[in-house]
Design a protein around this motif. Sequence first.
Motif, PDB file in Angstrom:
ATOM      1  N   SER A   8      25.732  42.628  25.172  1.00 49.46           N
ATOM      2  CA  SER A   8      26.528  42.225  24.146  1.00 49.46           C
ATOM      3  C   SER A   8      26.234  43.257  22.844  1.00 49.46           C
ATOM      4  O   SER A   8      27.129  43.119  21.699  1.00 49.46           O
ATOM      5  N   GLY A   9      24.976  43.897  22.869  1.00 51.15           N
ATOM      6  CA  GLY A   9      24.741  45.032  21.874  1.00 51.15           C
ATOM      7  C   GLY A   9      24.433  46.406  22.262  1.00 51.15           C
ATOM      8  O   GLY A   9      25.266  47.000  23.044  1.00 51.15           O
ATOM      9  N   GLY A  10      23.119  46.661  22.021  1.00 49.73           N
ATOM     10  CA  GLY A  10      22.604  48.004  21.999  1.00 49.73           C
ATOM     11  C   GLY A  10      22.501  48.411  23.473  1.00 49.73           C
ATOM     12  O   GLY A  10      22.726  49.567  23.843  1.00 49.73           O
ATOM     13  N   GLY A  11      22.216  47.455  24.620  1.00 52.85           N
ATOM     14  CA  GLY A  11      21.904  47.725  25.733  1.00 52.85           C
ATOM     15  C   GLY A  11      20.890  48.141  26.302  1.00 52.85           C
ATOM     16  O   GLY A  11      20.845  49.074  27.141  1.00 52.85           O
ATOM     17  N   SER A  12      19.765  48.209  25.662  1.00 58.51           N
ATOM     18  CA  SER A  12      18.538  49.078  25.934  1.00 58.51           C
ATOM     19  C   SER A  12      18.113  48.547  27.371  1.00 58.51           C
ATOM     20  O   SER A  12      17.730  49.506  28.110  1.00 58.51           O
ATOM     21  N   ASN A  13      18.190  47.313  27.595  1.00 54.80           N
ATOM     22  CA  ASN A  13      17.919  46.967  29.190  1.00 54.80           C
ATOM     23  C   ASN A  13      18.787  47.505  30.095  1.00 54.80           C
ATOM     24  O   ASN A  13      18.528  47.835  31.130  1.00 54.80           O
ATOM     25  N   MET A  14      20.138  47.557  29.843  1.00 55.64           N
ATOM     26  CA  MET A  14      21.266  47.924  30.714  1.00 55.64           C
ATOM     27  C   MET A  14      20.757  49.497  30.901  1.00 55.64           C
ATOM     28  O   MET A  14      20.877  49.925  32.121  1.00 55.64           O
ATOM     29  N   ILE A  15      20.600  50.242  29.896  1.00 57.59           N
ATOM     30  CA  ILE A  15      20.148  51.533  30.070  1.00 57.59           C
ATOM     31  C   ILE A  15      19.074  51.872  31.288  1.00 57.59           C
ATOM     32  O   ILE A  15      18.824  52.376  32.117  1.00 57.59           O
ATOM     33  N   LEU A  85      22.962  40.050  33.631  1.00 55.83           N
ATOM     34  CA  LEU A  85      22.883  39.719  32.052  1.00 55.83           C
ATOM     35  C   LEU A  85      21.851  40.540  31.530  1.00 55.83           C
ATOM     36  O   LEU A  85      20.641  40.349  31.656  1.00 55.83           O
ATOM     37  N   ALA A  86      22.052  41.235  30.356  1.00 53.68           N
ATOM     38  CA  ALA A  86      21.161  42.282  29.727  1.00 53.68           C
ATOM     39  C   ALA A  86      21.415  42.317  28.288  1.00 53.68           C
ATOM     40  O   ALA A  86      22.259  43.112  27.761  1.00 53.68           O
ATOM     41  N   GLY A  87      20.944  41.250  27.631  1.00 52.40           N
ATOM     42  CA  GLY A  87      21.337  41.378  26.174  1.00 52.40           C
ATOM     43  C   GLY A  87      22.732  40.664  25.902  1.00 52.40           C
ATOM     44  O   GLY A  87      23.334  41.018  24.988  1.00 52.40           O
ATOM     45  N   PHE A  88      23.026  39.884  26.871  1.00 51.18           N
ATOM     46  CA  PHE A  88      24.340  39.314  26.865  1.00 51.18           C
ATOM     47  C   PHE A  88      24.157  37.937  26.040  1.00 51.18           C
ATOM     48  O   PHE A  88      23.388  37.114  26.472  1.00 51.18           O
ATOM     49  N   ASN A 106      19.397  37.175  34.519  1.00 53.99           N
ATOM     50  CA  ASN A 106      19.179  37.391  33.335  1.00 53.99           C
ATOM     51  C   ASN A 106      17.784  37.485  32.945  1.00 53.99           C
ATOM     52  O   ASN A 106      16.819  37.410  33.469  1.00 53.99           O
ATOM     53  N   ILE A 107      17.755  38.331  31.740  1.00 56.60           N
ATOM     54  CA  ILE A 107      16.355  38.467  31.063  1.00 56.60           C
ATOM     55  C   ILE A 107      16.289  37.881  29.817  1.00 56.60           C
ATOM     56  O   ILE A 107      17.346  37.925  28.979  1.00 56.60           O
ATOM     57  N   HIS A 108      15.637  37.108  29.701  1.00 54.18           N
ATOM     58  CA  HIS A 108      15.032  36.046  28.436  1.00 54.18           C
ATOM     59  C   HIS A 108      13.727  36.448  27.583  1.00 54.18           C
ATOM     60  O   HIS A 108      12.879  36.583  28.522  1.00 54.18           O
ATOM     61  N   PRO A 109      13.821  36.840  26.340  1.00 57.29           N
ATOM     62  CA  PRO A 109      12.509  37.254  25.896  1.00 57.29           C
ATOM     63  C   PRO A 109      11.579  36.206  25.519  1.00 57.29           C
ATOM     64  O   PRO A 109      10.963  35.908  24.202  1.00 57.29           O
ATOM     65  N   SER A 110      11.099  35.477  26.601  1.00 56.93           N
ATOM     66  CA  SER A 110       9.919  34.496  26.434  1.00 56.93           C
ATOM     67  C   SER A 110       9.448  34.089  27.617  1.00 56.93           C
ATOM     68  O   SER A 110       9.810  34.598  28.723  1.00 56.93           O
ATOM     69  N   VAL A 169       7.571  43.270  23.003  1.00 56.20           N
ATOM     70  CA  VAL A 169       7.927  42.593  24.373  1.00 56.20           C
ATOM     71  C   VAL A 169       9.188  43.441  25.159  1.00 56.20           C
ATOM     72  O   VAL A 169       9.133  43.868  25.997  1.00 56.20           O
ATOM     73  N   LEU A 170       9.797  44.029  24.186  1.00 59.12           N
ATOM     74  CA  LEU A 170      11.079  44.769  24.725  1.00 59.12           C
ATOM     75  C   LEU A 170      10.524  46.092  25.404  1.00 59.12           C
ATOM     76  O   LEU A 170      10.868  46.414  26.414  1.00 59.12           O
ATOM     77  N   VAL A 171       9.447  46.658  25.120  1.00 55.93           N
ATOM     78  CA  VAL A 171       8.812  47.638  25.995  1.00 55.93           C
ATOM     79  C   VAL A 171       8.360  47.088  27.451  1.00 55.93           C
ATOM     80  O   VAL A 171       8.893  47.851  28.276  1.00 55.93           O
ATOM     81  N   GLN A 172       8.042  45.841  27.433  1.00 55.07           N
ATOM     82  CA  GLN A 172       7.723  45.265  28.598  1.00 55.07           C
ATOM     83  C   GLN A 172       9.123  44.953  29.654  1.00 55.07           C
ATOM     84  O   GLN A 172       9.195  44.934  30.697  1.00 55.07           O
ATOM     85  N   GLU A 173      10.029  44.414  28.825  1.00 49.17           N
ATOM     86  CA  GLU A 173      11.240  44.061  29.266  1.00 49.17           C
ATOM     87  C   GLU A 173      11.858  45.463  30.455  1.00 49.17           C
ATOM     88  O   GLU A 173      12.429  45.397  31.262  1.00 49.17           O
ATOM     89  N   HIS A 174      11.689  46.608  29.277  1.00 50.80           N
ATOM     90  CA  HIS A 174      12.168  47.648  30.110  1.00 50.80           C
ATOM     91  C   HIS A 174      11.427  48.320  31.510  1.00 50.80           C
ATOM     92  O   HIS A 174      11.924  48.840  32.113  1.00 50.80           O
TER      93      HIS A 174
HETATM   94  C1  GRF Z   1      16.295  41.730  24.164  1.00 51.83           C
HETATM   95  O1  GRF Z   1      15.271  41.075  23.334  1.00 51.83           O
HETATM   96  C2  GRF Z   1      16.695  40.777  25.340  1.00 51.83           C
HETATM   97  O2  GRF Z   1      15.298  39.940  25.789  1.00 51.83           O
HETATM   98  C3  GRF Z   1      17.555  39.849  24.763  1.00 51.83           C
HETATM   99  O3  GRF Z   1      18.470  40.648  24.204  1.00 51.83           O
HETATM  100  C4  GRF Z   1      17.407  41.752  23.402  1.00 51.83           C
HETATM  101  C5  GRF Z   1      18.430  42.764  23.198  1.00 51.83           C
HETATM  102  O4  GRF Z   1      18.566  43.398  24.627  1.00 51.83           O
HETATM  103  N1  GRF Z   1      18.229  39.358  26.091  1.00 51.83           N
HETATM  104  P1  GRF Z   1      19.217  44.792  24.670  1.00 51.83           P
HETATM  105  O5  GRF Z   1      18.526  45.801  23.768  1.00 51.83           O
HETATM  106  O6  GRF Z   1      20.611  44.646  24.413  1.00 51.83           O
HETATM  107  O7  GRF Z   1      19.199  45.042  26.233  1.00 51.83           O
END
Ligand code: GRF
Length: 197
Positions: A8-15, A85-88, A106-110, A169-174
């Motif tokens: 939905s946004g920057g997509g750092s997890n998608m990258i 789903l990654a930041g969706f 899906n990744i959830h930040p908790s 947390v985001l560093v660890q998500e990646h």
């Molecule tokens: C992250 O905190 C992720 O946990 C949540 O959306 C946020 C942004 O994710 N689902 P991304 O940078 O768009 O991947």
Amino acid sequence: KRVAILISGGGSNMIKLVESMTGEHAGRAVVVGSNDPDAGGLAKAAAMGVPTFAVDHRAYKGDRAAFEAALLEPLLAAEPEILCLAGFMRILTPEFVSRFEGRMLNIHPSLLPKYPGLHTHQRAIEAGDAEAGASVHLVTPELDAGPILGQARVPVLPDDTAETLAARVLVQEHRLYPEVLRRFVRGDQTPVRLTAA
Ligand code: GRF
């Protein structure tokens, strides 16, 4: 395995997911889609050579079923076997989920089951938790509730704000999401447990 990613946004997890699917990795990113045509991650996916699409949810004014029908068209055209789903940030109906159940992550930040929903970092801080983190889970019709495939833990520091905790947390998500996907595409659902390096 053909992997589709929704953002939905920057997509750092998608990258990080796309970057991880190289060499002997059994996954291949076949499409990146978004509910927001302006999502920054779309340009980044295209720059990495991954086809993209966008279906603007605002064009469907709350008609969730119509939005999902529009989303499904380009998504299914890519013939994905796994959906990440990654930041969706849209809630998907049980009908949509049932199409992908068992192969939708899906990744959830908790640290689920704590703090499903939004504002997870603020809630962890307000609860005085010593630890926070992220969870990758199989998506089921109930929001943020499916079987957990991996978790990453970080300390909550005394002077943390929601922003500083989110960044940690985001560093660890990646680290977490690519490792979970690497195993998942090979049919390995052994839970991944990471702690902050
Ligand atoms: C992250 O905190 C992720 O946990 C949540 O959306 C946020 C942004 O994710 N689902 P991304 O940078 O768009 O991947």
